[in-house]
Scaffold this motif. Structure first.
Motif, short mmCIF file in Angstrom:
data_model
loop_
_atom_site.label_atom_id
_atom_site.label_comp_id
_atom_site.label_asym_id
_atom_site.label_seq_id
_atom_site.Cartn_x
_atom_site.Cartn_y
_atom_site.Cartn_z
N GLY A 117 40.75 -25.59 0.16
CA GLY A 117 40.44 -24.50 -0.99
C GLY A 117 38.82 -24.23 -0.80
O GLY A 117 38.22 -23.81 -1.65
N CYS B 223 40.87 -25.92 -6.66
CA CYS B 223 41.50 -24.62 -6.67
C CYS B 223 40.90 -23.90 -7.88
O CYS B 223 41.15 -22.57 -7.42
CB CYS B 223 43.06 -24.98 -6.57
SG CYS B 223 43.65 -25.62 -8.38
N TRP C 66 46.10 -21.03 -7.17
CA TRP C 66 47.12 -21.83 -6.58
C TRP C 66 48.63 -21.31 -6.94
O TRP C 66 48.90 -20.53 -7.66
CB TRP C 66 46.99 -23.36 -6.68
CG TRP C 66 47.18 -23.81 -8.20
CD1 TRP C 66 46.22 -23.83 -9.30
CD2 TRP C 66 48.28 -24.39 -8.57
NE1 TRP C 66 46.97 -24.33 -10.19
CE2 TRP C 66 48.16 -24.93 -9.81
CE3 TRP C 66 49.66 -24.64 -8.31
CZ2 TRP C 66 49.19 -25.11 -10.95
CZ3 TRP C 66 50.57 -25.08 -9.15
CH2 TRP C 66 50.17 -25.44 -10.33
#
Length: 923
Positions: free
Chosen positions: A661, A919, A923
């Protein structure tokens, strides 16, 4: 004809008994002409030449002088019939032997032999050959060349030899040497043995040439050990004998023995010929014997042979093959002159080690010097381009070769076919197949397997089989190529049938044969059959090598049988088989697949011990392993230590940042790569777009997607479109994602509809989700994950009837939800449930029990119980998407326990630190 003079010879020898008569001497025929003519059966002279002009018995015989004979030759220079040639020969036989005229007599021998050859009287020519005025090795070699050029059969020479030998004609060492050479050419060992036995029985004196002829004969038929016996029997080891035994060893590929003999020869003060020096230098190249090669180079300098072009070119080649390109170039530059072979040697040296820039520079220098490249030059460049992966340039050079008026040979064609296979341009391959047929290259030992390989890679096994069937004198390479093709395609019954047929035809399987079967079975997940092939290999007398074991390790990892992959590697180590880079890369893939970080670290240590870290493939595999095991820092450290990073290396590191990420780091790394001059490929943009989608960078995503075609001329693939749909959908732009799908030039596949469905579940868009699910049920009717995702969405919205409908459909179709797992190397867990994430129509108590069984919670709890607090992170990997409840729980645990948590959910990694996730909700 010849038979009559032979019989006369024996009767006259008995009556007149000339002491010096040891073989049929043409002078004897001349000196006894009157006696011969008085014989009632005499009608011809030596070797079948008629004398149709009888002389009166009371007329004294006046033989022609040498000048008269040459005048006669001038008159008969336009001889057009065999009888005229015989007349000429009869006059030559009457000529007296003049002191100092032997060279002229030799010339006349050659003239009459040529006449007989022109009139196809090969027997008479051969008899002149055996009993002429004078014999030496030059004359013999000249005759043999002419004999062949006029269409003579060498067997006739042996026939005449046997005839004369039976009638008592005794030959000298030169004659026996040449006959033994003919036996070697005709592969007639029987006659050769008879000659040797006869000579030994008679106590014949062997000269060095006769010993050498016997060495060559025995080496050809019975191997080098029998040749050694002849060498040892020679009382004196002359130069020619040393050179012959060394060359025999090198022909038998006894490279080390050849070099040892060369050393012994120098100690005996014998001198090597230029041809021997060339061959021992080639042996040093094959053995990678640099020190020995340097010593031979010194020998060349001491003997003053540097000006010998063949030797000089061999020195260049020897240094090149020993990877001493600087020394090769230094010697090349020191040469006073260069021929085409010199340039080819240095160009090939650079190209074979991937130094293509230097090879091209030398190519241009060669052309500037006025020397035109030949096929060998172009082949060297194409080989270098293949190593570099410049397949399009290989084909461009193949065309340039033809434009230059040169004819591609088997090497050129093989390189072109390999490039075609890599590029997938199989229509062009079929055109080259036509060229192969027109130029009769289809039986070449290198071309045939390459052609078969092209059809195999194009999924046209039937055509590969046809090429195989039409190939004459199939060698082991052709058999192995087809067996490998059937094994690669999983058609094992055909592969085994070919193996049986091959053995019936007397061709024994080799290591390549067995490894092809092992690789095929292993690649298709049939480890038991692969191990059975290993055992059959052992029964055939072969020991499994690194290729055999690597096939097992790689095949198991490919089929996600990671435990088997590691087990096979352990067996490989137990057999003391040293792994290679492919073994290590496959093993690291196995560790990556099951997040076996500890095992991966052990392999990293093994790489350090064996010096594998310099290998770019292994370094890249280590980056991939550490990235997917959640140890991104270790991956970055390895990446930072790599010198001369390749494009795959950059791509791997960018993908590592992407799955964690870290979109900003992906972009930063991309910009650094561009500054080094490396041009991105489609995989680079997959990593870029993955980084953008996993960090919610919509603007950057659009920027790099558009840049692919506009700036780098890269056509987006289905993977790039899938990333964009995922990026748009998960960011909440579902309508834009659907519009993007409708306008893209390729038809959406399951990955794209799956990305849209996952986004619909996040944003609870039931209408669009139902559209996507219907598409997925058609594209992937047996993928239970699509049904489960849709049921979760229905249950989240309280649509229990729809949940039951899908469940019934799954039961009717025989579908089951796959076993869900979470993996941690220290395992177990506990959790206080949050029932809002249970998508089933059951009471709250049951929901709590279900949440307790979520595998990521179990794995996380086990990590908390079995690992000590502090800086060591907890790493958990699972094979499905993490639920919202478990995601929230991980945040709380990271804050409460002051621990880093790395959670991989199949598509990406979540880093939980101090109650926050990397994230950022994307996600």
């Amino acid at each position: 004809m010849a038979s009559s003079i032979i019989s006369q010879y024996h009767s006259l020898k008995d009556n007149h008994n000339p002491a010096s008569l040891h073989h049929l001497d043409p002078y004897y025929v001349h000196n006894n002409t009157q006696i011969l003519r008085s014989h009632p059966s005499f009608t011809s002279v030596s070797l079948g030449m008629l004398d149709k002009k009888p002389h009166c018995s009371d007329t004294p015989f006046a033989p022609p002088s040498l000048s008269q004979c040459f005048h006669f030759l001038d008159e008969l220079c336009e001889i057009r019939a065999l009888n005229s040639a015989r007349e000429l020969h009869a006059q030559m036989l009457k000529m007296p032997r003049n002191k100092g005229g032997s060279s002229s007599l030799v010339t006349m021998d050659e003239i009459i032999m040529r006449y007989y050859l022109e009139f196809d009287d090969f027997v008479s020519a051969t008899k002149v050959f055996f009993v002429g005025f004078s014999r030496n090795y030059l004359l013999w070699n000249s005759f043999l060349e002419k004999f062949g050029s006029f269409g003579g059969d060498p067997y006739e020479i042996l026939a005449v030899f046997r005839e004369l030998h039976k009638k008592g004609v005794e030959f000298d060492s030169i004659a026996f040497t040449v006959v033994l050479k003919i036996c070697l050419v005709l592969m007639d060992l029987k006659v050769g043995l008879q000659i040797h036995a006869s000579l030994v029985k008679r106590g014949f004196h062997f000269d060095v040439h006769l010993y050498c002829a016997l060495i060559n004969l025995y080496e050809k038929f019975w191997g080098i050990d029998r040749a050694y016996q002849v060498f040892d029997e020679a009382p004196q080891k002359e130069d020619f004998l040393w050179n012959t035994i060394i060359m025999a060893n090198l022909r038998s590929e006894r490279w080390c023995d050849g070099l040892e003999l060369f050393r012994d020869m120098q100690l005996s003060s014998a001198k090597a010929t230029g041809g021997t020096i060339v061959k021992v230098l080639q042996a040093c190249g094959k053995l990678r014997a640099l020190n020995e090669g340097k010593q031979i180079h010194g020998y060349v300098l001491r003997r003053g042979l540097v000006s010998n072009m063949s030797i000089g070119n061999s020195v260049i080649s020897m240094y090149s093959k020993n990877h001493s390109l600087k020394m090769a170039r230094t010697f090349f530059d020191s040469m006073e002159d260069h021929n085409l072979s010199s340039w080819n040697s240095i160009i090939s040296g650079y190209a074979s080690y991937g130094n293509l820039e230097e090879a091209l520079d030398m190519f241009q220098e060669m052309e500037a010097s006025g020397i035109k490249p030949d096929v060998i030059t172009w082949n060297s460049l194409m080989s270098g381009l293949l190593l570099q992966g410049s397949y399009k340039t290989v084909l461009a050079d193949f065309r340039s070769l033809q434009v230059a008026g040169l004819k591609p040979d088997s090497g050129s064609v093989t390189s072109a076919l390999q490039a075609i296979i890599e590029l997938g341009i199989f229509n062009l391959g079929k055109e080259i197949h036509g060229y192969i047929l027109r130029n009769k290259l289809d039986h070449d030992v290198y071309v045939c397997p390459s052609l078969m390989d092209m059809y195999i890679k194009n999924d046209e096994l039937h055509k590969a089989q046809k090429v195989f069937d039409l190939t004459k004198n199939k060698n082991i390479c052709a058999w192995n190529s087809l067996i490998s093709g059937y094994s690669f395609k999983g058609q094992f019954s055909d592969a085994e049938e070919l193996l049986n047929q091959m053995e019936k035809e007397g061709i024994e399987p080799d290591m390549v044969t067995w490894n092809s079967l092992i690789s095929g079975y292993s690649m298709h997940g049939r480890s038991k059959e692969a191990m059975n092939a290993i055992n059959r290999m052992k029964s055939s007398g072969f020991t499994p090598n690194v290729v055999s074991w690597t096939a097992l390790v790689s095949g198991s990892a490919r089929n996600e049988n990671y435990t088997d992959s590691i087990r096979f590697f352990s067996q490989m180590q137990a057999q003391n088989v040293r792994p290679n880079s492919t073994t290590i890369c496959s093993l690291l893939r196995a560790c990556t697949g099951q997040s076996l970080l500890k095992k991966g670290q052990e392999i990293h240590c093994l790489c350090i011990r064996h010096g594998f870290l310099e290998d770019m493939y292994i370094a890249t595999a280590l980056i991939d392993m550490y990235s997917k095991a959640g140890k991104l820092k270790a991956a970055c450290e390895i990446f930072g230590r790599i010198k001369g990073k390749t494009l795959p290396c950059w791509n791997c590191m960018m993908m590592g940042y992407a799955i964690h990420g870290h979109g900003e780091e992906v972009i930063s790394l991309f910009n650094k790569m561009l500054k080094t001059g490396i041009i991105p490929d489609s995989i680079t943009f997959t990593a870029l777009l993955s980084g953008c989608k996993n960090s919610g960078r919509i603007e950057d995503g659009w920027k790099y997607f558009d840049s692919m075609s506009t700036d780098y001329n890269i056509v987006p693939t289905i993977e790039h479109y899938s990333c964009m749909v995922d990026l748009l959908g998960k960011s909440g732009f579902l309508d834009e994602a659907l519009h993007f799908m409708k306008t893209m030039p390729v038809k959406p596949d399951a990955s794209i509809w799956g990305a849209l469905l996952a986004s619909c579940r996040i944003h609870k868009n039931i209408k669009l989700a139902e559209t996507a699910s219907r598409k997925l049920f058609k594209l992937e009717p047996y993928n239970s994950a699509n049904y489960v995702m849709m049921m979760n969405l229905y249950s989240a919205l309280g649509k229990w009837d729809d949940v039951q409908r899908l469940r019934d459909t799954m039961v009717a179709s025989g579908l089951k939800s796959p076993a869900v797992w979470s993996w941690i190397q220290v395992k177990k867990l506990g959790y206080v449930p949050d029932i809002s994430c249970v998508y089933q129509n059951i009471d709250n108590n049951e929901k709590e029990k279900i949440l307790l069984s979520h595998t990521e919670k179990l794995a996380l709890t086990y990590g908390l119980m079995k690992t000590k607090g502090g800086s060591s992170p907890i790493r958990v990997v699972k094979n499905t998407r993490v639920c919202q409840d478990c995601h929230t729980l991980a945040k709380y645990i990271s804050s409460a326990e002051n621990r880093q948590i790395l959670l991989g959910d199949g598509g990406r990694f979540h880093h939980f630190v101090n109650g926050k996730c990397s994230c950022n909700g994307c996600w």
